[in-house]
Design an enzyme around this catalytic site. Sequence first.
Site, PDB file in Angstrom:
ATOM      1  N   LYS A 171      -9.049  -6.932  -7.172  1.00  0.00           N
ATOM      2  CA  LYS A 171      -8.747  -7.033  -5.764  1.00  0.00           C
ATOM      3  C   LYS A 171     -10.430  -7.130  -5.069  1.00  0.00           C
ATOM      4  CE  LYS A 171      -7.488  -7.361  -1.479  1.00  0.00           C
ATOM      5  NZ  LYS A 171      -6.366  -5.993  -0.501  1.00  0.00           N
TER       6      LYS A 171
ATOM      7  N   HIS B  14      -9.297 -10.131   0.465  1.00  0.00           N
ATOM      8  CA  HIS B  14      -8.662 -10.051   2.458  1.00  0.00           C
ATOM      9  C   HIS B  14      -9.801 -10.776   2.380  1.00  0.00           C
ATOM     10  CE1 HIS B  14      -7.936  -8.225   5.444  1.00  0.00           C
ATOM     11  NE2 HIS B  14      -9.038  -8.084   5.940  1.00  0.00           N
TER      12      HIS B  14
ATOM     13  N   HIS C  53       1.286   3.213   8.044  1.00  0.00           N
ATOM     14  CA  HIS C  53       0.899   4.587   8.775  1.00  0.00           C
ATOM     15  C   HIS C  53       1.263   5.763  10.032  1.00  0.00           C
ATOM     16  CE1 HIS C  53      -3.072   2.486   8.128  1.00  0.00           C
ATOM     17  NE2 HIS C  53      -3.107   1.987   8.311  1.00  0.00           N
TER      18      HIS C  53
ATOM     19  N   HIS D  86      -2.879 -12.723   2.851  1.00  0.00           N
ATOM     20  CA  HIS D  86      -1.957 -12.517   3.873  1.00  0.00           C
ATOM     21  C   HIS D  86      -2.873 -13.131   4.863  1.00  0.00           C
ATOM     22  CE1 HIS D  86      -5.609  -9.950   3.550  1.00  0.00           C
ATOM     23  NE2 HIS D  86      -5.207  -8.851   4.130  1.00  0.00           N
TER      24      HIS D  86
ATOM     25  N   ASP E 162       2.310  -7.190   2.094  1.00  0.00           N
ATOM     26  CA  ASP E 162       1.043  -6.307   2.937  1.00  0.00           C
ATOM     27  C   ASP E 162       1.957  -5.042   3.736  1.00  0.00           C
ATOM     28  OD1 ASP E 162      -1.208  -4.946   3.070  1.00  0.00           O
ATOM     29  OD2 ASP E 162      -1.786  -7.037   4.629  1.00  0.00           O
TER      30      ASP E 162
ATOM     31  N   HIS F 172       1.000  -1.297   0.261  1.00  0.00           N
ATOM     32  CA  HIS F 172      -0.126   0.499  -0.130  1.00  0.00           C
ATOM     33  C   HIS F 172       0.434   1.365  -0.029  1.00  0.00           C
ATOM     34  CE1 HIS F 172      -3.528  -2.552   1.011  1.00  0.00           C
ATOM     35  NE2 HIS F 172      -3.111  -3.600   1.541  1.00  0.00           N
ATOM     36  N   PHE F 173       0.475   2.007  -0.924  1.00  0.00           N
ATOM     37  CA  PHE F 173       1.746   3.230  -0.868  1.00  0.00           C
ATOM     38  C   PHE F 173       1.127   4.375  -0.601  1.00  0.00           C
ATOM     39  CE2 PHE F 173       5.694   0.814  -3.548  1.00  0.00           C
ATOM     40  CZ  PHE F 173       6.125   0.660  -2.706  1.00  0.00           C
TER      41      PHE F 173
HETATM   42  O1  DOR Z   1      -4.154  -3.769   7.998  1.00  0.00           O
HETATM   43  C1  DOR Z   1      -4.438  -3.898   7.148  1.00  0.00           C
HETATM   44  N1  DOR Z   1      -4.073  -2.805   5.897  1.00  0.00           N
HETATM   45  N2  DOR Z   1      -5.379  -4.610   6.469  1.00  0.00           N
HETATM   46  C2  DOR Z   1      -5.801  -4.528   5.504  1.00  0.00           C
HETATM   47  O2  DOR Z   1      -5.944  -5.041   4.676  1.00  0.00           O
HETATM   48  C3  DOR Z   1      -5.354  -3.186   4.813  1.00  0.00           C
HETATM   49  C4  DOR Z   1      -3.886  -2.340   5.109  1.00  0.00           C
HETATM   50  C5  DOR Z   1      -3.503  -0.846   4.888  1.00  0.00           C
HETATM   51  O3  DOR Z   1      -3.828  -0.219   3.326  1.00  0.00           O
HETATM   52  O4  DOR Z   1      -3.904  -0.215   6.189  1.00  0.00           O
HETATM   53 ZN    ZN Z   2      -3.137  -5.710   2.477  1.00  0.00          ZN
HETATM   54 ZN    ZN Z   3      -5.742  -6.115   3.896  1.00  0.00          ZN
END
Ligand code: DOR
Ligand code: ZN
Ligand code: ZN
Length: 439
Positions: free
Chosen positions: A144, A176, A306, A230, A302, A62-63
């Site tokens: 997805k 997911h 944050h 995951h 994954d 996730h960028f």
């Molecule tokens: O823990 C997670 N963070 N699981 C996810 O499916 C999304 C990801 C996020 O984008 O922060």
């Molecule tokens: Zn993810």
């Molecule tokens: Zn996920």
Amino acid sequence: MIESTLFKGISFLSSQGQVQQDVLVKDGKIVLIEPSIKEHAEQIINEPGLLLMPGVIDPHVHFRDPGATHKEDLYSGPKAAAAGGVTSFFEMPNTKPSTTTAALMDDKKKLASQKSLINYNFFIGATEDNIDELLNVENVAGIKIYVGSSTGSLLVDDSESLQRIFEKANKLIAVHSEDEATIKRNLETYRGSSDVHDHLNIRSTEAALICTKRLLELAKRTQSRLHICHLTSKDELDLINDYALKNVTTEVSPQHLLLNAPDCYESLGTLSQINPPIRERYHTDALINGLKNEQISLIATDHAPHTLDEKLKQFPNAPSGMPGIETSLPLLLTLVNKGRFSLEQVIKWMCEGPVACFNIQNKGYIKVGYDADLVLIDLKKKHQLSNKKTLSKAGWTAFDGWNCEGSSVATFVNGQMVFRENDFFEDIKGKEIFVGLQR
Ligand code: DOR
Ligand code: ZN
Ligand code: ZN
């Protein structure tokens, strides 16, 4: 731009085991592998102590670009990746806006072409009513589906929509897998709790198992190409084993292999809060066995950054997710040094596995004709992971203070060095990854 590079007498793993040969790279491709190459090259890499491996392909990151670029963007994420020996990524659609149309997909690819140091492609996100976009968008990592909701607003969990997507999909479907109804029910039960341990009770093993069973049934019935992201539980692994479907693949993240409950919640609190959650030791052991016996196809990080401020909010207000793109290869190489895995296995799970799973063209192997996405590694380099050294905008790692043995020293993308020790060569840009037929 360097047009040709010769790796002199470099050790690498081939189908004949570990060999020491010369490797010539020209115009972004591996063009010759021989014991002694006489041809002239613009750049010569003579590092007998180092090992060459295919660049890591991380098919789940996730960028945050566009929409939450204070957490990461398509410059900072790929830069951190390059330092970690990653040369290609597939990114998820839960950005702002969510990547749910071919036009938004084009926008993202354009951003990546301007900002990313490494190779890229993206998943298109499923909604209840974008089936035409899912079918018509070209050359993407896959579709997805968030069958349970997580970060962002994407969610498809009604049977009719799921059935329609599974029946019609002309590409891989990555999921997911957590049952939304079960999570909602559990949320009611634990409403008001500020104890992060309850993350496990809310996002229970049962929630994951119910959803995975539902998806396996759909994959069996429709023969669609399902990839379960995951994996976290022994229960799901056993179920997948029972179904034994050839059209289903799975992945696991380093954090689900290396951390376990309840310890991680004691020591890291909400920093270890991710979806689906890190579970107890017996699940972790089952996941490691699942990799070893080829039930799990690949390792994906994954990487879900944050900021520390966001993550240090009290449960349940902290967002789920942790960064991981810089630490995955060092952590896995450390396990090689500890004798837990072989280097062959790590390359299988982090390079060849993604290629086979997504039908990625011309990558994942040190072979003539393949793209020169390569990493020089020092298998004996001792170093400590730390928040301070983190390049991701997240600025922290759940593995802060962990001692590692083994690290990427230099990273090459399409034959161009993008990273060496602490330096980056930022005029280099990655290319769109080509994905072949998936179904
Ligand atoms: O823990 C997670 N963070 N699981 C996810 O499916 C999304 C990801 C996020 O984008 O922060
Ligand atoms: Zn993810
Ligand atoms: Zn996920």
